[in-house]
Design a protein around this motif. Structure first.
Motif, PDB file in Angstrom:
ATOM      1  N   ARG A 145     -13.058  48.106  64.362  1.00  0.00           N
ATOM      2  CA  ARG A 145     -12.790  49.413  63.757  1.00  0.00           C
ATOM      3  C   ARG A 145     -11.508  49.371  62.932  1.00  0.00           C
ATOM      4  NH1 ARG A 145     -14.522  50.620  69.041  1.00  0.00           N
ATOM      5  NH2 ARG A 145     -16.372  51.969  69.150  1.00  0.00           N
ATOM      6  N   ASP A 146     -11.403  50.342  62.026  1.00  0.00           N
ATOM      7  CA  ASP A 146     -10.175  50.457  61.246  1.00  0.00           C
ATOM      8  C   ASP A 146      -8.959  50.545  62.169  1.00  0.00           C
ATOM      9  OD1 ASP A 146     -11.467  50.336  58.852  1.00  0.00           O
ATOM     10  OD2 ASP A 146     -11.041  52.390  58.218  1.00  0.00           O
ATOM     11  N   ASN A 147      -7.904  49.842  61.781  1.00  0.00           N
ATOM     12  CA  ASN A 147      -6.615  49.796  62.479  1.00  0.00           C
ATOM     13  C   ASN A 147      -6.625  48.904  63.713  1.00  0.00           C
ATOM     14  OD1 ASN A 147      -5.226  51.577  60.666  1.00  0.00           O
ATOM     15  ND2 ASN A 147      -6.350  53.276  61.604  1.00  0.00           N
ATOM     16  N   ASP A 148      -7.764  48.260  64.024  1.00  0.00           N
ATOM     17  CA  ASP A 148      -7.754  47.224  65.060  1.00  0.00           C
ATOM     18  C   ASP A 148      -6.978  46.016  64.542  1.00  0.00           C
ATOM     19  OD1 ASP A 148      -9.259  48.596  66.918  1.00  0.00           O
ATOM     20  OD2 ASP A 148     -11.156  47.633  66.381  1.00  0.00           O
ATOM     21  N   CYS A 149      -6.310  45.308  65.440  1.00  0.00           N
ATOM     22  CA  CYS A 149      -5.659  44.055  65.066  1.00  0.00           C
ATOM     23  C   CYS A 149      -6.717  42.953  65.179  1.00  0.00           C
ATOM     24  CB  CYS A 149      -4.478  43.755  65.989  1.00  0.00           C
ATOM     25  SG  CYS A 149      -3.515  42.327  65.463  1.00  0.00           S
ATOM     26  N   VAL A 150      -7.031  42.350  64.031  1.00  0.00           N
ATOM     27  CA  VAL A 150      -8.229  41.521  63.906  1.00  0.00           C
ATOM     28  C   VAL A 150      -7.879  40.155  63.319  1.00  0.00           C
ATOM     29  CG1 VAL A 150     -10.397  41.324  62.594  1.00  0.00           C
ATOM     30  CG2 VAL A 150      -9.783  43.488  63.709  1.00  0.00           C
ATOM     31  N   LEU A 151      -8.609  39.143  63.772  1.00  0.00           N
ATOM     32  CA  LEU A 151      -8.553  37.811  63.170  1.00  0.00           C
ATOM     33  C   LEU A 151      -9.839  37.580  62.391  1.00  0.00           C
ATOM     34  CD1 LEU A 151      -7.355  34.916  62.869  1.00  0.00           C
ATOM     35  CD2 LEU A 151      -8.581  34.330  64.977  1.00  0.00           C
ATOM     36  N   ALA A 152      -9.690  37.090  61.161  1.00  0.00           N
ATOM     37  CA  ALA A 152     -10.849  36.745  60.340  1.00  0.00           C
ATOM     38  C   ALA A 152     -10.652  35.360  59.749  1.00  0.00           C
ATOM     39  CB  ALA A 152     -11.044  37.774  59.228  1.00  0.00           C
ATOM     40  N   ALA A 153     -11.754  34.714  59.421  1.00  0.00           N
ATOM     41  CA  ALA A 153     -11.725  33.415  58.751  1.00  0.00           C
ATOM     42  C   ALA A 153     -12.233  33.596  57.324  1.00  0.00           C
ATOM     43  CB  ALA A 153     -12.603  32.416  59.502  1.00  0.00           C
ATOM     44  N   THR A 154     -11.509  33.065  56.366  1.00  0.00           N
ATOM     45  CA  THR A 154     -11.945  33.156  54.977  1.00  0.00           C
ATOM     46  C   THR A 154     -12.721  31.896  54.615  1.00  0.00           C
ATOM     47  OG1 THR A 154      -9.980  32.107  54.035  1.00  0.00           O
ATOM     48  CG2 THR A 154      -9.860  34.477  54.468  1.00  0.00           C
ATOM     49  N   LYS A 155     -13.633  32.032  53.654  1.00  0.00           N
ATOM     50  CA  LYS A 155     -14.508  30.909  53.311  1.00  0.00           C
ATOM     51  C   LYS A 155     -13.798  29.816  52.526  1.00  0.00           C
ATOM     52  CE  LYS A 155     -18.854  33.323  53.880  1.00  0.00           C
ATOM     53  NZ  LYS A 155     -20.172  33.711  53.302  1.00  0.00           N
TER      54      LYS A 155
END
Length: 203
Positions: free
Chosen positions: A144-154
């Motif tokens: 959800r918005d404002n969650d602290c999130v980890l993402a991987a970019t391609k």
């Protein structure tokens, strides 16, 4: 050895924590109240399974059953956590050492659903997350918005910050005015998961 099923782990963790806090194990009723169930038979099934696994023993005294925790089983409160491995970058660095955390730290989340990520910069410093900290990430694609999130970019990088969806773009907001908002095309990233905890190595 950890209990084999999720419910068995919840029961064992409660018994272990209760004993550490109170100096004695809980009654069956206290276990049932903790689980929110009324069936004594259900609690007996969990206790019997844990006893067969060598984690507990039932001792009769003063006309009542009491539980004792196997001395070697108290260490079963720890579990190993896998390191984050970049899905688009085979050469992304992974620490060579194993990471173990107290099982109660994960609450009801299964250890296999948690990965560890070493924070790469101070972009989240004002949220008390610093470069070199170890973020415990719950693997999930829905956030959800404002969650602290980890993402991987391609392109083989990572994005870590406060998540915001803006049309076809995904933003990661820092908690440090020295850093800019990261913006990525949503089709060029993969959400790894939601931050659930933090470890800070000694420096």
């Amino acid at each position: 050895m950890l209990p084999r099923t999720r419910k068995q782990r919840i029961v064992f963790d409660f018994i272990n924590e209760f004993a550490e806090e109170n100096g004695h194990t809980p009654t069956y009723k206290q276990i049932a109240d903790h689980l929110g169930v009324k069936s004594r038979a259900g609690i007996l099934r969990y206790i019997s399974a844990l006893e067969k696994q060598g984690l507990l023993k039932r001792m009769r005294g003063d006309g009542h059953f009491a539980l004792t925790i196997d001395s070697g089983a108290r260490g079963a409160g720890s579990c190993g956590i896998d390191w984050f491995r970049h899905p688009f970058a085979s050469e992304y660095p992974v620490p060579s050492y194993d990471l173990t955390v107290p099982r109660p730290m994960l609450g009801r989340i299964e250890p296999e659903k948690i990965i560890a990520f070493i924070v790469e910069n101070d972009a989240m410093k004002d949220a008390h997350i610093r470069e070199g900290d170890i973020a415990l990430i719950e693997k999930r694609s829905f956030v959800r918005d404002n969650d602290c999130v980890l993402a991987a970019t391609k392109d083989g990088e990572t994005a870590f910050g406060l998540y915001k969806k803006k049309g076809t773009k995904t933003e990661f907001h820092p908690s440090n005015s020295m850093y800019d908002i990261e913006r990525h095309s949503s089709d060029l990233i993969a959400i790894v998961g939601l931050m659930r905890g933090l470890l800070r190595p000694f420096s």
